[in-house]
Write an enzyme that holds these catalytic residues in place. Structure first.
Site: not given
Length: 387
Positions: A184, A268, A350
């Protein structure tokens, strides 16, 4: 696997003048071709019944020889490849524009992103490279052995010149300590792994912001084109280059560690351009280098025998509880600790998102037919081959 190799050149004063002449010729050809293309588009817009075919790279080069080279003899003092590749780059830029992948091409300015490409008889030795017209140029570091590039690109950064070309290397299958990991990206910590590891960004722009602002403030009233203005601009360019180098060094170290030690990496698909629209966070986001982080991971996972899984950008990794899977309706940026109202689970925001990305990567890989047993088998084979 084919990757790019770039190194700094050790040039003398005579070679500096020749390199600048090549870059100036390539820039002039690019700008002349862009001006012609804009005239063609304007004519087709005003006169739709009498449309003119949009020129290709070959058409632009024929026009350049007939109209520009005939009245500018200094074009013949440099390699013919410099204007050819500049017009080819212009053609590629318009193709990307028509496909709505990029914006409209802009005119090039002297001293900004100066570069040119050469091909032909190119020879690479231990600490020097021979290119057409320019001849042998020394380098600061040892070059790869047995490389025969078809073309090279020479570019300028501040007052330094760099040469880059493609090389073919074998993939390095390193033993993986962890099978699945989620990554992340954030501002407080550049990368938070699902294993609990956290990597801080360099934040080089923030570190040198005051010094850079001072340089630009002192340069505001200097006469354009004067010697003092050129010196001040060069100092600012060197500092910009240092900021970029510090950021790239940090990103390379982090991405190399992640790709070497993890078999499947979930990250992501961030909308970086949309995130940059936030004027309060745009400077911090740009200082982290999210796009460069993903770009490096894409080729390093191939190099080290890992697999990169790009999770959909609309996947609610931050709002979903990694313990029970319940999704929260809203989660503000101020909430740095994730608290699940359903099961009472508390975790760093996170870290919770990285765990969800790891699970998403596992599900994607399992759907493709690669299960845990296959990953363990590949991992064992890599260990045996390394032994």
């Amino acid at each position: 696997m084919i990757i790019g190799f770039q190194t700094k050149l050790k040039v003398n004063k005579k070679q500096l003048a020749v390199l600048a002449q090549h870059a100036g010729t390539a820039r002039h050809a690019y700008n002349q071709g862009l001006a012609l293309c804009k005239e063609v588009l304007k004519h087709n817009r005003v006169n739709p019944e009498d449309k003119i075919k949009f020129p290709s790279a070959i058409d632009l080069h024929k026009w350049l020889i007939a109209s520009i080279k005939a009245r500018l003899p200094w074009y013949y003092e440099v390699s013919k490849c410099a204007p050819q590749y500049a017009l080819r780059s212009l053609s590629d830029a318009f193709k990307a524009f028509f496909k709505k992948l990029r914006g409209f091409p802009n005119f090039k300015k002297k001293g900004r992103n100066d570069s040119f490409t050469l091909d032909g008889s190119i020879h690479v030795d231990h600490h020097k490279v021979k290119v057409p017209v320019i001849g042998w140029v020394k380098t600061y570091e040892r070059l790869p052995h047995g490389v025969k590039p078809k073309s090279v690109t020479i570019s300028r950064q501040a007052d330094s010149w760099f040469i880059s070309f493609k090389i073919k290397i074998e993939t390095i299958h390193t033993p993986k300590a962890i099978d699945f990991v989620g990554v992340d990206l954030g501002i407080n910590h550049l990368a938070t792994l699902s294993t609990g590891e956290m990597f801080d960004g360099a934040k080089s722009y923030k570190r040198y912001y005051k010094k850079l602002s001072r340089m630009q403030w002192l340069n505001r009233h200097k006469q354009i084109g004067s010697a003092n203005q050129k010196k001040a601009t060069l100092k600012a360019a060197r500092l910009h280059q240092k900021i970029a180098n510090v950021r790239k060094d940090t990103l390379h170290k982090i991405t190399t560690h992640i790709s070497k030690n993890h078999a499947v990496i979930g990250i992501e698909d961030l909308n970086v351009s949309g995130m940059m629209a936030n004027r309060k966070l745009s400077k911090a986001i740009a200082d982290m280098g999210f796009y460069e982080f993903r770009r490096q991971l894409e080729y390093k996972t191939q190099l080290h025998g890992s697999k990169l899984v790009i999770v959909d950008r609309f996947y609610p990794s931050s709002k979903t509880c990694s313990n029970c899977g319940v999704k929260k309706e809203s989660l503000s940026l101020k909430e740095r600790v994730f608290k699940c109202e359903h099961c009472g689970f508390e975790c760093d925001r996170d870290l919770n998102a990285s765990v969800n990305l790891s699970k998403a990567a596992r599900s994607v890989v399992s759907a493709c037919g690669l299960v845990d047993a296959d990953i363990a088998r590949l991992k064992q084979e890599e260990n045996v081959s390394n032994c």
